[in-house]
Design an enzyme around this catalytic site. Sequence first.
Site, short mmCIF file in Angstrom:
data_model
loop_
_atom_site.label_atom_id
_atom_site.label_comp_id
_atom_site.label_asym_id
_atom_site.label_seq_id
_atom_site.Cartn_x
_atom_site.Cartn_y
_atom_site.Cartn_z
N ARG A 182 3.99 51.83 -8.41
CA ARG A 182 3.36 52.63 -9.46
C ARG A 182 4.37 53.67 -9.96
NH1 ARG A 182 -2.50 55.21 -8.42
NH2 ARG A 182 -1.52 56.46 -6.80
N ASP A 258 -9.20 64.34 -6.81
CA ASP A 258 -7.92 63.78 -6.33
C ASP A 258 -7.42 62.69 -7.27
OD1 ASP A 258 -10.36 62.70 -5.11
OD2 ASP A 258 -9.05 61.14 -4.33
N ASN A 259 -8.27 62.26 -8.19
CA ASN A 259 -7.86 61.23 -9.14
C ASN A 259 -7.65 61.82 -10.53
OD1 ASN A 259 -7.95 59.29 -7.15
ND2 ASN A 259 -10.09 58.77 -7.57
N ASP A 268 -5.35 56.10 -10.97
CA ASP A 268 -6.24 55.48 -10.02
C ASP A 268 -7.22 54.50 -10.67
OD1 ASP A 268 -7.69 54.79 -7.73
OD2 ASP A 268 -7.04 56.64 -6.81
P1 AMP Z 1 -9.09 56.42 -3.84
O1 AMP Z 1 -10.53 56.10 -3.73
O2 AMP Z 1 -8.21 55.22 -4.08
O3 AMP Z 1 -8.81 57.53 -4.79
O4 AMP Z 1 -8.62 56.92 -2.40
C1 AMP Z 1 -9.15 58.05 -1.78
C2 AMP Z 1 -8.42 58.31 -0.51
O5 AMP Z 1 -8.54 57.23 0.40
C3 AMP Z 1 -6.92 58.55 -0.67
O6 AMP Z 1 -6.56 59.54 0.25
C4 AMP Z 1 -6.34 57.23 -0.29
O7 AMP Z 1 -5.02 57.34 0.17
C5 AMP Z 1 -7.28 56.78 0.81
N1 AMP Z 1 -7.30 55.33 0.97
C6 AMP Z 1 -7.83 54.41 0.12
N2 AMP Z 1 -7.67 53.17 0.61
C7 AMP Z 1 -7.03 53.28 1.80
C8 AMP Z 1 -6.58 52.36 2.80
N3 AMP Z 1 -6.76 51.04 2.67
N4 AMP Z 1 -5.94 52.87 3.87
C9 AMP Z 1 -5.76 54.18 4.02
N5 AMP Z 1 -6.16 55.10 3.14
C10 AMP Z 1 -6.79 54.67 2.03
MG MG Z 2 -7.06 58.10 -5.53
#
Ligand code: AMP
Ligand code: MG
Length: 492
Positions: A182, A258-259, A268
């Site tokens: 990315r 966070d997004n 994201d």
């Molecule tokens: P997201 O929903 O993609 O914005 O992710 C939210 C949080 O979950 C972030 O801190 C990501 O790094 C973590 N996260 C999402 N998928 C995984 C995964 N497969 N392993 C570890 N951390 C994850």
């Molecule tokens: Mg995220």
Amino acid sequence: MPTSSKPAPVRAGWNFDNSYSRLPETFYTRVNPTPVAKPRLVLFNGPLAHSLGLDPAAFTGLNAAALLTGNEALPGAEPIAQAYAGHQYGNLTRLGDGRALLLGEQCTPSGDRFDVQLKGAGLTPYSRRGDGRAALGPMLREYLVSEAMHALGIPTTRSLAVATTGEPVFREQTLPGAVLTRVAASHIRVGTFEYFAAIGDTDALRVLADHTLRRHFPHRAESEHPALALLEEGIERQASLLAHWMRVGFVHGVMNTDNMALCGETIDYGPCAFIDAYDPAAVFSSIDQHGRYAFGQQAPIAAWNLARLAEALLPVLHPDPDTAVARANESLASCHERFQHHWLTAMRGKLGLFTAEAGDASLFEELLRAMHRTRADYTHTFRSLQPHATPKPNSPLHAEFAAWHLRWTARLTQQPQPSAEVLRLMNAHNPAVIPRNHEVEAALIAATGNDLAPLQRLLVALANPYDEADQPTTLLTPPPSGTPTYRTFCGT
Ligand code: AMP
Ligand code: MG
């Protein structure tokens, strides 16, 4: 200088200068990617590579796959997992890069700087219960939709490559693992500020505000009130971004803090989707049960997120808490007006209006209400509008729209531009093709079954979204009736 003495492209053009990893240690953890079994390159973005100053020809074969899965180190890379927090569905949580690693910042020949990140590169101290990995389907989806957004002229992180790992990932089913490369102006999020506010580290907040201001808003770097300048610029970028999303019918789906990136890029691509029929309540994400992130809620949610940013910045807005709150509130009070300004500008473009008139907002709202009532296709309806013409009986603008059409025609006659010019403006704001959900899904299913052709075709079509010529009919028309309601998953 004779061309023969021109140096060969150094190391494929990698030119890292890693300013974030020079920030205090509390900002990140140094972690190397976890090697994968059998790297294989699936997609590579030649034009993006070129614009980054990389030599696309250097990215063929096993070596490229090894570099773009993290099995081999990119020259100059200093991999870090960034610390951040975030309000997820309204609740503050400590997060951080759980499966992404920032390799470094590529400095391009044109003087820009971009984060290069591997998503799905293995466990980090922030992985919580996750496995640090990503599945092929969702990474291809991020590649496709982010590149489509870029072609639509919308600020977004981009995708340099997708490579498979040769390892399974275990979700509800066993899926092929993959890593996405990315590229982003930066990955500094509202949640990054919230992290330091939550741990009460005011010095870090100051450093972060200063870093972000210099990186993204250098014209305000010498500002007397840097944190306030950052907040104002953050508001402006989000207002502009949200108007773009509303213009093309994009539903982000998971607008947690966070997004939301301070640089103003869409980031994201989890459960995102595009609306077909116009519906402000449209929700695609299977976990968004209360419609917090519905299509029509996105601007107020962005404003809510910006209020969280302001809150996090309070300790550095002013040493006196009351003054800090007053400054934050004053700035936040401009949110509505900034969002409205950008939305009106986008809608004027969609309807071919070169000037601003007091009744414009109600003109747009009347059309949207009629579209909602008739479940008209958002993309198709706008693209079918013919300035200064009577709608054809078979146009999506049937009887319900007749009164509105007269009103629009009357409005168009208040400006001097001829129809051709009006249509040009409209066609630059109304895409002919968008990543239709059912098409995206079909292409991803084929791709995970090793047939990349439909995905490649879609990528080609979506590279010129404002151009009807040579586009597949299936993309130019709404989904066939009976297409099931689209559901997305925060699928990882
Ligand atoms: P997201 O929903 O993609 O914005 O992710 C939210 C949080 O979950 C972030 O801190 C990501 O790094 C973590 N996260 C999402 N998928 C995984 C995964 N497969 N392993 C570890 N951390 C994850
Ligand atoms: Mg995220």
